[in-house]
Design a protein around this motif. Structure first.
Motif, PDB file in Angstrom:
ATOM      1  N   ALA A 164      -9.339  -2.641   2.078  1.00  0.00           N
ATOM      2  CA  ALA A 164      -9.224  -1.583   3.082  1.00  0.00           C
ATOM      3  C   ALA A 164      -8.079  -0.634   2.741  1.00  0.00           C
ATOM      4  CB  ALA A 164      -9.009  -2.195   4.465  1.00  0.00           C
ATOM      5  N   PHE A 165      -6.972  -1.200   2.297  1.00  0.00           N
ATOM      6  CA  PHE A 165      -5.852  -0.360   1.874  1.00  0.00           C
ATOM      7  C   PHE A 165      -6.253   0.491   0.672  1.00  0.00           C
ATOM      8  CE2 PHE A 165      -1.773  -0.207  -0.695  1.00  0.00           C
ATOM      9  CZ  PHE A 165      -1.220   0.849   0.008  1.00  0.00           C
ATOM     10  N   GLY A 166      -6.897  -0.127  -0.296  1.00  0.00           N
ATOM     11  CA  GLY A 166      -7.351   0.610  -1.470  1.00  0.00           C
ATOM     12  C   GLY A 166      -8.316   1.735  -1.118  1.00  0.00           C
ATOM     13  N   ASP A 167      -9.236   1.473  -0.200  1.00  0.00           N
ATOM     14  CA  ASP A 167     -10.174   2.513   0.233  1.00  0.00           C
ATOM     15  C   ASP A 167      -9.426   3.699   0.833  1.00  0.00           C
ATOM     16  OD1 ASP A 167     -12.292   0.964  -0.596  1.00  0.00           O
ATOM     17  OD2 ASP A 167     -12.848   0.286   1.416  1.00  0.00           O
ATOM     18  N   ALA A 168      -8.384   3.411   1.629  1.00  0.00           N
ATOM     19  CA  ALA A 168      -7.603   4.482   2.238  1.00  0.00           C
ATOM     20  C   ALA A 168      -6.841   5.268   1.180  1.00  0.00           C
ATOM     21  CB  ALA A 168      -6.637   3.902   3.272  1.00  0.00           C
ATOM     22  N   VAL A 169      -6.312   4.581   0.189  1.00  0.00           N
ATOM     23  CA  VAL A 169      -5.589   5.249  -0.895  1.00  0.00           C
ATOM     24  C   VAL A 169      -6.531   6.144  -1.698  1.00  0.00           C
ATOM     25  CG1 VAL A 169      -4.327   4.862  -3.051  1.00  0.00           C
ATOM     26  CG2 VAL A 169      -3.814   3.465  -1.034  1.00  0.00           C
ATOM     27  N   HIS A 170      -7.722   5.642  -2.007  1.00  0.00           N
ATOM     28  CA  HIS A 170      -8.711   6.441  -2.739  1.00  0.00           C
ATOM     29  C   HIS A 170      -9.113   7.678  -1.924  1.00  0.00           C
ATOM     30  CE1 HIS A 170     -10.000   4.137  -6.398  1.00  0.00           C
ATOM     31  NE2 HIS A 170      -9.297   3.191  -5.776  1.00  0.00           N
ATOM     32  N   ALA A 171      -9.302   7.510  -0.629  1.00  0.00           N
ATOM     33  CA  ALA A 171      -9.687   8.632   0.221  1.00  0.00           C
ATOM     34  C   ALA A 171      -8.574   9.676   0.284  1.00  0.00           C
ATOM     35  CB  ALA A 171     -10.033   8.137   1.620  1.00  0.00           C
ATOM     36  N   HIS A 172      -7.333   9.192   0.359  1.00  0.00           N
ATOM     37  CA  HIS A 172      -6.187  10.123   0.386  1.00  0.00           C
ATOM     38  C   HIS A 172      -6.098  10.896  -0.916  1.00  0.00           C
ATOM     39  CE1 HIS A 172      -2.201  11.458   1.765  1.00  0.00           C
ATOM     40  NE2 HIS A 172      -1.829  11.335   0.502  1.00  0.00           N
ATOM     41  N   ASN A 173      -6.295  10.207  -2.028  1.00  0.00           N
ATOM     42  CA  ASN A 173      -6.264  10.860  -3.341  1.00  0.00           C
ATOM     43  C   ASN A 173      -7.344  11.921  -3.441  1.00  0.00           C
ATOM     44  OD1 ASN A 173      -7.691  10.629  -6.280  1.00  0.00           O
ATOM     45  ND2 ASN A 173      -5.468  10.679  -6.469  1.00  0.00           N
TER      46      ASN A 173
ATOM     47  N   PRO B 150      -1.259   9.175  11.780  1.00  0.00           N
ATOM     48  CA  PRO B 150      -2.571   9.714  11.406  1.00  0.00           C
ATOM     49  C   PRO B 150      -3.290   9.004  10.262  1.00  0.00           C
ATOM     50  CG  PRO B 150      -0.814  11.133  10.601  1.00  0.00           C
ATOM     51  CD  PRO B 150      -0.159  10.102  11.462  1.00  0.00           C
ATOM     52  N   GLY B 151      -2.606   8.173   9.494  1.00  0.00           N
ATOM     53  CA  GLY B 151      -3.245   7.541   8.344  1.00  0.00           C
ATOM     54  C   GLY B 151      -3.338   6.034   8.481  1.00  0.00           C
TER      55      GLY B 151
ATOM     56  N   ILE C  80       1.640   3.667  -0.307  1.00  0.00           N
ATOM     57  CA  ILE C  80       2.847   2.888  -0.560  1.00  0.00           C
ATOM     58  C   ILE C  80       2.670   1.461  -0.047  1.00  0.00           C
ATOM     59  CG2 ILE C  80       3.990   3.574   1.611  1.00  0.00           C
ATOM     60  CD1 ILE C  80       6.621   3.679  -0.173  1.00  0.00           C
ATOM     61  N   LEU C  81       3.192   0.528  -0.815  1.00  0.00           N
ATOM     62  CA  LEU C  81       3.236  -0.885  -0.437  1.00  0.00           C
ATOM     63  C   LEU C  81       4.691  -1.292  -0.260  1.00  0.00           C
ATOM     64  CD1 LEU C  81       2.025  -3.768  -0.100  1.00  0.00           C
ATOM     65  CD2 LEU C  81       2.215  -3.996  -2.586  1.00  0.00           C
ATOM     66  N   TYR C  82       5.030  -1.769   0.932  1.00  0.00           N
ATOM     67  CA  TYR C  82       6.346  -2.359   1.177  1.00  0.00           C
ATOM     68  C   TYR C  82       6.189  -3.873   1.049  1.00  0.00           C
ATOM     69  CZ  TYR C  82       7.894   2.194   2.907  1.00  0.00           C
ATOM     70  OH  TYR C  82       8.222   3.526   3.002  1.00  0.00           O
ATOM     71  N   THR C  83       6.755  -4.427   0.007  1.00  0.00           N
ATOM     72  CA  THR C  83       6.506  -5.827  -0.342  1.00  0.00           C
ATOM     73  C   THR C  83       7.396  -6.790   0.424  1.00  0.00           C
ATOM     74  OG1 THR C  83       8.169  -5.936  -2.088  1.00  0.00           O
ATOM     75  CG2 THR C  83       5.994  -5.075  -2.699  1.00  0.00           C
ATOM     76  N   GLY C  84       7.089  -8.067   0.253  1.00  0.00           N
ATOM     77  CA  GLY C  84       8.016  -9.112   0.637  1.00  0.00           C
ATOM     78  C   GLY C  84       9.162  -9.163  -0.362  1.00  0.00           C
ATOM     79  N   GLY C  85      10.129 -10.021  -0.094  1.00  0.00           N
ATOM     80  CA  GLY C  85      11.265 -10.154  -0.996  1.00  0.00           C
ATOM     81  C   GLY C  85      12.119 -11.333  -0.576  1.00  0.00           C
ATOM     82  N   TYR C  86      12.976 -11.773  -1.477  1.00  0.00           N
ATOM     83  CA  TYR C  86      13.836 -12.920  -1.163  1.00  0.00           C
ATOM     84  C   TYR C  86      15.027 -12.541  -0.295  1.00  0.00           C
ATOM     85  CZ  TYR C  86      11.254 -15.940  -4.320  1.00  0.00           C
ATOM     86  OH  TYR C  86      10.266 -16.685  -4.907  1.00  0.00           O
ATOM     87  N   SER C  87      15.348 -11.256  -0.197  1.00  0.00           N
ATOM     88  CA  SER C  87      16.495 -10.830   0.595  1.00  0.00           C
ATOM     89  C   SER C  87      16.111 -10.590   2.048  1.00  0.00           C
ATOM     90  CB  SER C  87      17.086  -9.543   0.006  1.00  0.00           C
ATOM     91  OG  SER C  87      16.141  -8.493   0.095  1.00  0.00           O
TER      92      SER C  87
ATOM     93  N   GLY D  37       0.829  10.510   7.486  1.00  0.00           N
ATOM     94  CA  GLY D  37      -0.518   9.990   7.261  1.00  0.00           C
ATOM     95  C   GLY D  37      -0.692   9.335   5.923  1.00  0.00           C
ATOM     96  N   PHE D  38       0.406   9.081   5.220  1.00  0.00           N
ATOM     97  CA  PHE D  38       0.376   8.435   3.911  1.00  0.00           C
ATOM     98  C   PHE D  38      -0.068   6.989   4.077  1.00  0.00           C
ATOM     99  CE2 PHE D  38       2.718   7.241  -0.124  1.00  0.00           C
ATOM    100  CZ  PHE D  38       2.118   8.181  -0.944  1.00  0.00           C
TER     101      PHE D  38
END
Length: 251
Positions: free
Chosen positions: A237-246, A211-212, A61-68, A105-106
């Motif tokens: 690095a985030f992508g590598d973790a996502v691929h490993a989780h998948n 854990p993740g 999951i990505l928690y983005t920036g925002g204008y609010s 660990g997500f």
């Protein structure tokens, strides 16, 4: 299909209708630098999509920036002045999912508002307007400047030794952009500072007991991430973790 990263949407109104939306720059950075498929999670007012369902359909999951800004009541502050841009639906959806996803660990990456959400969701507080605090920089962008200038290098950050950010970028300090008004005041229990600005503003955090993979930064590495060495490394690095989780989930 490539591993999937969920993004909880902002909500906004156009005419009489409400829209759920995510900035293109986050989606493109995920595709180009993390090699994943982004999906958008609506910030529903009733029957929201919870952490368990997100984990079933995504691998990170990505928690983005925002204008609010995050509602001040969420961290025990007085009500915001009239006219402040808030997004209560996003707050309700992000702050409720974040602790469960983190402890499961997500893989998680937070950017700007996403860093603030991580801190508030875990019990921390914010400065609603950090530029009004004595000794602090004005971390906001010049809205009259071209967008390349708004998101250009603005100040340096000092990376804390032996943290996840240092391991990712391999540097003790580097320049970042700055496009925010809120900032961390009291650090949430369990969070660890990963980087500071020269004015002591907390610029990156992680939760080492989770854990993740998890990291949140106050600047905007998604902006042309493929053109910036540190930003590319963070998304990779985030992508590598996502691929490993998948891969682990599919085993």
């Amino acid at each position: 299909m490539k591993p999937v990263v969920a993004i909880i949407c902002d909500t906004t109104h156009s005419g009489p209708h409400m829209y759920h939306q995510v900035g293109d720059k986050y989606i493109v950075a995920l595709r180009r630098c993390a090699d994943v498929t982004p999906i958008l999670i609506p910030a529903l007012s009733t029957d929201p999509i919870g952490a368990d369902d997100i984990m079933k359909i995504a691998d990170g999951i990505l928690y983005t920036g925002g204008y609010s800004n995050i509602q001040r009541s969420r961290y025990g502050d007085a009500e915001a002045p009239s006219g402040e841009h808030e997004d209560p639906l996003r707050d309700a959806n992000t702050l409720s999912t974040l602790p469960d996803l983190l402890q499961s660990g997500f893989p998680m990456l937070g950017i700007c508002r996403g860093l603030q959400e991580m801190n508030v969701a875990l019990g921390g507080t914010l400065y609603p307007r950090v530029h009004e605090i004595d000794g602090r920089f004005d971390h906001r962008e010049d809205k009259n400047a071209p967008v390349d200038v708004q998101y250009g290098p603005a100040h340096s950050v000092s990376v804390v030794k032996d943290g996840i950010l240092g391991a990712i970028v391999g540097e003790e300090d580097f320049m970042v952009n700055t496009v925010h008004g809120q900032a961390i005041k009291d650090l949430a229990p369990g969070l660890q500072v990963e980087a500071f600005a020269d004015d002591t503003t907390i610029e990156a955090v992680s939760c080492p007991e989770a854990p993740g993979f998890n990291l949140a930064v106050q600047w905007h590495p998604e902006w042309r991430a493929w053109e910036n060495e540190q930003s590319s490394k963070i998304f990779r690095a985030f992508g590598d973790a996502v691929h490993a989780h998948n891969k682990a989930k599919s085993a």
